[in-house]
Enzyme design. Structure first.
Site, PDB file in Angstrom:
ATOM      1  N   GLN A 139       0.829  -1.214   0.000  1.00 34.70           N
ATOM      2  CA  GLN A 139       0.000   0.000   0.000  1.00 34.70           C
ATOM      3  C   GLN A 139       0.864   1.265   0.000  1.00 34.70           C
ATOM      4  OE1 GLN A 139      -2.465   0.703   3.487  1.00 34.70           O
ATOM      5  NE2 GLN A 139      -3.743   2.175   2.417  1.00 34.70           N
TER       6      GLN A 139
ATOM      7  N   ARG B 292       6.319 -11.535  -3.426  1.00 34.14           N
ATOM      8  CA  ARG B 292       5.510 -12.481  -4.204  1.00 34.14           C
ATOM      9  C   ARG B 292       4.463 -11.786  -5.074  1.00 34.14           C
ATOM     10  NH1 ARG B 292       4.966 -16.500   0.769  1.00 34.14           N
ATOM     11  NH2 ARG B 292       6.929 -17.624   0.501  1.00 34.14           N
TER      12      ARG B 292
ATOM     13  N   ASP C 146      13.093 -12.041  -0.779  1.00 32.42           N
ATOM     14  CA  ASP C 146      12.556 -12.099   0.567  1.00 32.42           C
ATOM     15  C   ASP C 146      13.416 -11.176   1.444  1.00 32.42           C
ATOM     16  OD1 ASP C 146      11.984 -12.933   3.281  1.00 32.42           O
ATOM     17  OD2 ASP C 146      11.031 -14.704   2.402  1.00 32.42           O
TER      18      ASP C 146
ATOM     19  N   TYR D 197       1.560  -7.862  16.061  1.00 32.22           N
ATOM     20  CA  TYR D 197       1.996  -6.737  15.227  1.00 32.22           C
ATOM     21  C   TYR D 197       2.565  -5.617  16.106  1.00 32.22           C
ATOM     22  CZ  TYR D 197       1.464  -2.861  11.843  1.00 32.22           C
ATOM     23  OH  TYR D 197       1.666  -1.780  11.012  1.00 32.22           O
TER      24      TYR D 197
END
Ligand code: NAD
Ligand code: SER
Length: 317
Positions: free
Chosen positions: A12, A36, A53, A142
């Protein structure tokens, strides 16, 4: 001259920060690093593009060396709801990915921008006018990874003089890439639903107030803090920044002013609600304002008008 690498470039923030950095510093100076997700054509053709990655030391270090990178915007992460679905993966990506970036920055002399979040606060934090320095005991994976990341970035600055910098973003609202699995995603989804179906089912209670920001403000914050005078950055890795604070009910009312037939109903999701209830209503961002000139441009009304106009153009194109 800045030679920049952006991890999480297809996300985003990355899908808007990367073009903004290319415009400011030159297209060839900014390497977009995806993972990905398929990059958009403009991200891939607008300048150098690579995929790896963020936890892969060899692959990331090779890209840093190949493009002689001196600044890394590290955006690759799992967000709040995605992290609650797979906490082990969230810790691995959010912490080991960051440590990998910091180690590469240490050995290659790079500066690092790493965003923290309102999630770095928890249920014991004062939720109103949340101070810059206050209790941080988050109860989500998170949030825990964000507090640990703030501390790890501080450590690499004090111990190794890696020029780390960061802000605590609130929920971000944007119309280019869809959000990637956060609690504040509703504030983006509601605009798509308003334009497509004239109605929206919200996973949060109507009066759940959270800090929010429109993406153009988030982009200018990321660029401005990286250009700021280092000696002024007393809270260098964790500046509270905000632009507006609203509840779903208030956002719906702002949309209704532009689309009178719009309606909202509520089907509360317990995971979303518990996370949102543990976050501040509105942060105090005076330290960012005084130390590096942070200032937002968009309030609720201006953001709503711009979102509806730009998203309508995108959806009809
Ligand atoms: P996003 O989910 O849209 O994008 C994250 C990107 O990371 C994705 O493109 C994904 O492919 C990539 N990624 C995931 N695992 C990876 C791995 N192992 N290696 C490499 N890439 C990987 O997230 P975003 O909204 O762009 O957020 C970017 C940063 O900003 C994150 O650190 C996030 O915590 C922070 N932030 C975002 C918000 C927000 O509202 N969007 C608010 C506060 C903080
Ligand atoms: N927007 C993010 C989330 O909801 C906040 O960091 O997860």
């Amino acid at each position: 001259m800045r030679r920049i690498l952006v991890t999480g470039a297809t996300g985003q923030i990355g899908s808007e920060l990367t073009p903004a950095l290319r415009q400011r510093y030159g297209a060839e100076q900014v390497v977009a690093v995806g993972h990905r997700n398929m990059p958009t054509e403009s991200l891939r053709s607008g300048g150098p593009y690579a995929a790896c990655d963020a936890r892969d030391n060899t692959a990331l270090a090779e890209i840093v060396q190949k493009f002689n990178i001196n600044t890394i915007y590290h955006l690759a992460a799992l967000l709040s709801v995605a992290a609650e679905k797979d906490p082990q993966l969230a810790w691995d990506v959010n912490m080991n990915g960051l440590q990998n970036v910091l180690e590469i920055a240490r050995s290659h002399g790079c500066g690092v921008f790493h965003p923290s979040s309102i999630a770095a606060f928890g249920p014991d934090t004062p939720p109103i006018n949340t101070p810059q320095v206050t209790i941080q005991r988050p109860n989500t994976m998170y949030g825990i990874s964000k507090v640990a990341a703030e501390l790890l970035c501080d450590y690499y600055y004090t111990r190794y003089r890696v020029d780390t910098r960061g802000v605590r973003y609130p929920g971000l609202i944007s119309h280019i890439a869809l959000p990637g699995g956060g609690t504040t995603d509703y504030a983006v989804e509601i605009f798509y639903a308003a334009l497509r179906k004239r109605k929206y089912t919200c996973p949060l209670k109507p009066d759940t107030r959270l800090d929010m920001m429109y993406m153009p403000d988030a982009i200018q914050a990321a660029m401005r803090i990286m250009e700021a005078d280092s000696t002024k950055l007393l809270h260098r890795n964790a500046y509270n920044i905000t632009a507006m604070s609203f509840s779903p009910m208030e956002l719906a009312a702002a949309i209704k002013k532009k689309i009178p037939e719009f309606t909202i109903n509520y089907e509360v999701d317990p995971i979303h609600q518990a996370i949102a209830d543990s976050w501040p209503d509105n942060m105090n961002d005076s330290a960012a304002r005084s130390q590096w000139g942070w200032a937002s441009q968009y309030d609720l009304e201006r953001m709503t008008s711009d979102m509806l106009a730009r998203l309508a153009a995108k959806l009809t194109a």
